[in-house]
Design an enzyme around this catalytic site. Sequence first.
Site, mmCIF file in Angstrom:
data_model
loop_
_atom_site.group_PDB
_atom_site.id
_atom_site.type_symbol
_atom_site.label_atom_id
_atom_site.label_comp_id
_atom_site.label_asym_id
_atom_site.label_seq_id
_atom_site.Cartn_x
_atom_site.Cartn_y
_atom_site.Cartn_z
ATOM 1 N N HIS A 183 0.857 -1.149 -0.091
ATOM 2 C CA HIS A 183 0.205 -0.213 -0.034
ATOM 3 C C HIS A 183 1.032 1.224 0.023
ATOM 4 O O HIS A 183 2.105 1.224 0.686
ATOM 5 C CB HIS A 183 -0.817 0.058 1.303
ATOM 6 N N ASP A 260 3.286 -4.358 8.169
ATOM 7 C CA ASP A 260 2.040 -3.490 8.032
ATOM 8 C C ASP A 260 0.850 -4.661 8.065
ATOM 9 O O ASP A 260 0.487 -5.341 7.099
ATOM 10 C CB ASP A 260 1.984 -2.878 6.572
ATOM 11 N N GLN A 263 -4.523 -5.109 7.050
ATOM 12 C CA GLN A 263 -5.464 -5.837 6.620
ATOM 13 C C GLN A 263 -5.451 -7.223 7.237
ATOM 14 O O GLN A 263 -6.162 -8.482 6.862
ATOM 15 C CB GLN A 263 -5.144 -6.442 4.948
ATOM 16 N N LYS A 286 -10.159 -0.829 10.590
ATOM 17 C CA LYS A 286 -10.457 -2.041 9.660
ATOM 18 C C LYS A 286 -10.536 -3.249 10.636
ATOM 19 O O LYS A 286 -10.443 -4.245 10.143
ATOM 20 C CB LYS A 286 -9.030 -2.004 9.063
ATOM 21 N N CYS A 424 -4.866 2.383 -3.683
ATOM 22 C CA CYS A 424 -3.796 2.960 -3.027
ATOM 23 C C CYS A 424 -2.499 2.180 -3.155
ATOM 24 O O CYS A 424 -1.739 1.902 -2.118
ATOM 25 C CB CYS A 424 -3.898 3.329 -1.506
#
Length: 471
Positions: A183, A260, A263, A286, A424
Amino acid sequence: MTINERDMTAFIAREARRYFPELYRDDGPEPPRIATPDAIRPVWNGFETPLPARPATYNLTPRDIEAIRSDFPILKETVNGRPLVWLDNAATTQKPACVIGRLCDFYLRENSNIHRGAHALARAATESYEQARGRIAALIGAPSPDTIVFVRGTTEAINLVAASYGQLAVSAGDEILVTELEHHANLVPWQLLCRRTGAALRRIPVDDAGQVDMAAYRSLLSPRTKIVAVSHVSNVLGTVAPVAEMTGMAHRAGAVVLVDGAQAVSHMPVDVSAIGCDFYAFSGHKMFGPTGIGILYGRQALLEAMPPYQGGGNMIDQVTFEESRYKPPPHRFEAGTGSIAAAVGLGRAASYLSEIGPGRVYRYEYALLNRAVDALRNIPGLRIIGNAAEKSGIVTFDIAGYDSDDIAARLDREGIAVRAGHHCAQPVLKRFGLEKAVRASFAVNNTPEEIDYFADTLRQLTGGMRIFPAI
Ligand code: PMP
């Protein structure tokens, strides 16, 4: 108080009664508005008690899913006269009533600034804020709440590391490795750091299935590598990266690893201690929590060595005109007044996820993914990008001759929310020869019936008419 404000208060009370009937079980007198923490505790506890117990052998039967869905008030909404089908969970998840309620409750009964002020509400708000930190640490297997820094979201967490750790450890001639999947939030901060320091950014490629090319990664690692930045789960392809293995390899080369996890956290078990990573970043919104709040997990020794990211109140021990002494982490990285209520709400979201069980969520979403892939495969011209062996509930596709934005708009007319665009993550779309694509992304509150409705609607749209606009 104006009439409108009065109406609003009545409205909130009415809605709270609707969504949290257990709080109003005996319909006793209203709790005191301002009181000592002891007097208000029982009402707070109404929000703090665990969700209604689910059977020990909980395995996400249709009844279980129905119970989970009933936790999300928004799923009762209709869009264009159709039941809302929310397949945009990778952009943001919807919020369960317990989180909405916790936010309301904080503002209704606890609101205060924290870590200062010798009064009851300051103590209560501080306790709730720090309790949230502990719940989040427990959810992700962090060794201590002191390793959990509240930030605005994944983006801010990564910028914090790039600015602070970057200043400490990166200089001209060094290298930062970033996968092709990232991302923009896990790419642009590293570009900025490289520009500031003269370090070089190196790309770890992905194969045609969308998996990290581990041989290429191995050959890119060198004594020059200072940081490896990788998504736990790609927001475009759904690829689950082998982050523990990648971390081990990076550590052997002397580099630190930032994962990261935007998700990942609401979709699978995450254990930062087992992964062994140095930093893990994610966003509250999220994972069924509020917007404007997120987490940076950092290994304690690293956080202690790192300079502040921002200066101001809350993060200092002592200030003279000449110099300041900073608090230890995590407070060193929480300058100013943060999103206190949102942090408390995020703590509730972390408990909510723990109560459902991230392992169960992962298995269930995997079943939804398989159902979606099987159904979409038969649609003529439809191409799914990302076919990793380890994949989470994200399906990104394009359909030959159809415009992605138009597909999303047509699905929206049927009540189905998906995302179209570059997500993104332009480099990875480019890797697969696309400028934009449609993405459906699942959560534990989706049903197989919703997947079927989505696939059927798509089949009708593409079979029936050309959506590509005539020029
Ligand atoms: N990383 C990934 C993998 C994401 O999916 C997102 C959000 N789409 C981000 C980072 C950025 O998250 P936020 O906007 O909440 O900071």
